[in-house]
Design a protein around this motif. Structure first.
Motif, PDB file in Angstrom:
ATOM      1  N   THR A 164       0.835  -1.207   0.000  1.00 35.49           N
ATOM      2  CA  THR A 164       0.000   0.000   0.000  1.00 35.49           C
ATOM      3  C   THR A 164       0.864   1.250   0.000  1.00 35.49           C
ATOM      4  O   THR A 164       0.637   2.190  -0.789  1.00 35.49           O
ATOM      5  CB  THR A 164      -0.917   0.006   1.231  1.00 35.49           C
ATOM      6  N   ALA A 165       1.869   1.278   0.872  1.00 37.98           N
ATOM      7  CA  ALA A 165       2.748   2.449   0.956  1.00 37.98           C
ATOM      8  C   ALA A 165       3.512   2.668  -0.342  1.00 37.98           C
ATOM      9  O   ALA A 165       3.679   3.811  -0.794  1.00 37.98           O
ATOM     10  CB  ALA A 165       3.722   2.281   2.119  1.00 37.98           C
ATOM     11  N   ALA A 166       3.972   1.595  -0.981  1.00 37.17           N
ATOM     12  CA  ALA A 166       4.726   1.723  -2.225  1.00 37.17           C
ATOM     13  C   ALA A 166       3.857   2.294  -3.340  1.00 37.17           C
ATOM     14  O   ALA A 166       4.267   3.212  -4.066  1.00 37.17           O
ATOM     15  CB  ALA A 166       5.292   0.368  -2.632  1.00 37.17           C
ATOM     16  N   VAL A 202      24.596  11.033  -1.952  1.00 35.87           N
ATOM     17  CA  VAL A 202      25.362   9.811  -2.215  1.00 35.87           C
ATOM     18  C   VAL A 202      24.605   8.867  -3.150  1.00 35.87           C
ATOM     19  O   VAL A 202      25.023   7.724  -3.348  1.00 35.87           O
ATOM     20  CB  VAL A 202      25.702   9.083  -0.899  1.00 35.87           C
ATOM     21  N   MET A 203      23.501   9.337  -3.729  1.00 40.69           N
ATOM     22  CA  MET A 203      22.669   8.476  -4.570  1.00 40.69           C
ATOM     23  C   MET A 203      22.786   8.795  -6.048  1.00 40.69           C
ATOM     24  O   MET A 203      21.983   8.335  -6.858  1.00 40.69           O
ATOM     25  CB  MET A 203      21.203   8.579  -4.131  1.00 40.69           C
ATOM     26  N   GLY A 204      23.780   9.583  -6.416  1.00 37.97           N
ATOM     27  CA  GLY A 204      23.995   9.873  -7.820  1.00 37.97           C
ATOM     28  C   GLY A 204      23.287  11.129  -8.277  1.00 37.97           C
ATOM     29  O   GLY A 204      22.553  11.772  -7.520  1.00 37.97           O
ATOM     30  N   PHE A 214      14.125   5.368  -4.234  1.00 39.31           N
ATOM     31  CA  PHE A 214      12.960   4.487  -4.116  1.00 39.31           C
ATOM     32  C   PHE A 214      13.383   3.072  -3.746  1.00 39.31           C
ATOM     33  O   PHE A 214      12.766   2.432  -2.887  1.00 39.31           O
ATOM     34  CB  PHE A 214      12.175   4.484  -5.428  1.00 39.31           C
ATOM     35  N   ALA A 215      14.449   2.574  -4.392  1.00 37.16           N
ATOM     36  CA  ALA A 215      14.913   1.221  -4.088  1.00 37.16           C
ATOM     37  C   ALA A 215      15.392   1.105  -2.652  1.00 37.16           C
ATOM     38  O   ALA A 215      15.081   0.133  -1.941  1.00 37.16           O
ATOM     39  CB  ALA A 215      16.041   0.839  -5.059  1.00 37.16           C
ATOM     40  N   TRP A 221      11.848  -0.227   4.107  1.00 38.45           N
ATOM     41  CA  TRP A 221      10.496  -0.590   4.533  1.00 38.45           C
ATOM     42  C   TRP A 221      10.368  -2.097   4.736  1.00 38.45           C
ATOM     43  O   TRP A 221       9.688  -2.545   5.658  1.00 38.45           O
ATOM     44  CB  TRP A 221       9.478  -0.108   3.503  1.00 38.45           C
ATOM     45  N   ALA A 222      11.024  -2.876   3.863  1.00 37.68           N
ATOM     46  CA  ALA A 222      10.993  -4.334   4.043  1.00 37.68           C
ATOM     47  C   ALA A 222      11.674  -4.735   5.347  1.00 37.68           C
ATOM     48  O   ALA A 222      11.194  -5.626   6.063  1.00 37.68           O
ATOM     49  CB  ALA A 222      11.671  -5.017   2.848  1.00 37.68           C
ATOM     50  N   LEU A 223      12.779  -4.069   5.659  1.00 42.58           N
ATOM     51  CA  LEU A 223      13.494  -4.391   6.893  1.00 42.58           C
ATOM     52  C   LEU A 223      12.664  -4.085   8.139  1.00 42.58           C
ATOM     53  O   LEU A 223      12.758  -4.808   9.143  1.00 42.58           O
ATOM     54  CB  LEU A 223      14.817  -3.618   6.940  1.00 42.58           C
TER      55      LEU A 223
END
Length: 245
Positions: A164-166, A202-204, A214-215, A221-223
């Motif tokens: 849902t959050a994604a 630091v993300m380019g 996002f990744a 969020w999975a953690l």
């Protein structure tokens, strides 16, 4: 009365910054204790709704202030940052305990808001300037709401909550990115990085940091979902293994 210290620009990792982070940590601990005592009681419902009113009334007052002619700027005055949506869903979650609202409060409130508090994009005088009070009060209250709901009242995320959050975050990003293109604004820092140092550095370069952000966000969020689903699975297995009496 116009004290000189109130006119100094807020300095990240200065005394006031560390003091505010300390207040946020202490307040979170107190809310967890209060929530555990109130869990499943009428007083817990009333406290959560009072919390919702406090957060909602403060945020609405600040939004009205930003829409007044002296403050109006289409690039900054509209409630289009993800943190603006976060306080809205936090109010809804505190008042109703609806799972979808709790899910967004949990993921946004425990990852995006702490990141903003640790590396604040705040170019304003310190306390008691209204921008300073607005930024810190809203961000801290939302973090407290997520912690209170989870570790205090016992709400829990699951993998559906993450999905849902994604989906909602992607929908917000696409909509606000388009608005930024049309108006020249930069809500959500979707069209350029903030001027202050942040994790985005630091993300380019743009636009690649959006995909990396996002990744990394989904991984984070999975953690913070996995421990709850793991403990829920153990509880289910124990219940199935317990013989009926």
């Amino acid at each position: 009365m116009d004290p000189s210290w109130a006119q100094e620009t807020f300095t990240p990792y200065g005394v006031s910054h560390w003091a505010l982070l300390g207040v946020a940590a202490v307040g979170a601990g107190l809310l967890v204790r209060a929530g555990r005592r109130q869990r499943g009681t009428r007083s817990g419902v009333l406290f959560a709704r009072a919390f919702a009113l406090l957060l909602g009334l403060f945020a609405v007052a600040m939004q009205i202030y930003r829409l007044l002619p002296p403050q109006w700027d289409i690039a900054v005055s509209l409630p289009l940052h993800l943190s603006d949506f976060t306080w809205l869903v936090a109010v809804c979650a505190l008042w109703t305990r609806w799972q979808w609202a709790y899910s967004l409060t949990y993921y946004w409130g425990l990852t995006l808001n702490p990141q903003a508090m640790i590396t604040p994009a705040l170019d304003a005088p310190g306390f008691p300037h209204v921008d300073f009070v607005d930024f810190w009060t809203q961000h801290v209250l939302v973090v407290w709401a997520a912690i209170y709901l989870t570790w205090g009242l016992g709400s829990r995320p699951d993998w559906r909550s993450l999905a849902t959050a994604a989906v909602v975050t992607i929908a917000w990003g696409v909509s606000v990115f388009g608005f930024n293109l049309v108006t020249g604004a930069n809500y959500g820092f979707l069209n350029a990085k903030p001027d202050n140092p942040s994790l985005l550095d630091v993300m380019g370069p743009w636009p690649w940091y959006l995909a990396v952000e996002f990744a990394v966000g989904i991984a984070a969020w999975a953690l913070i979902t996995w421990p709850w689903t793991r403990s829920a699975g153990r509880s289910t297995r124990r219940a199935r293994a317990t013989p009926a009496r």
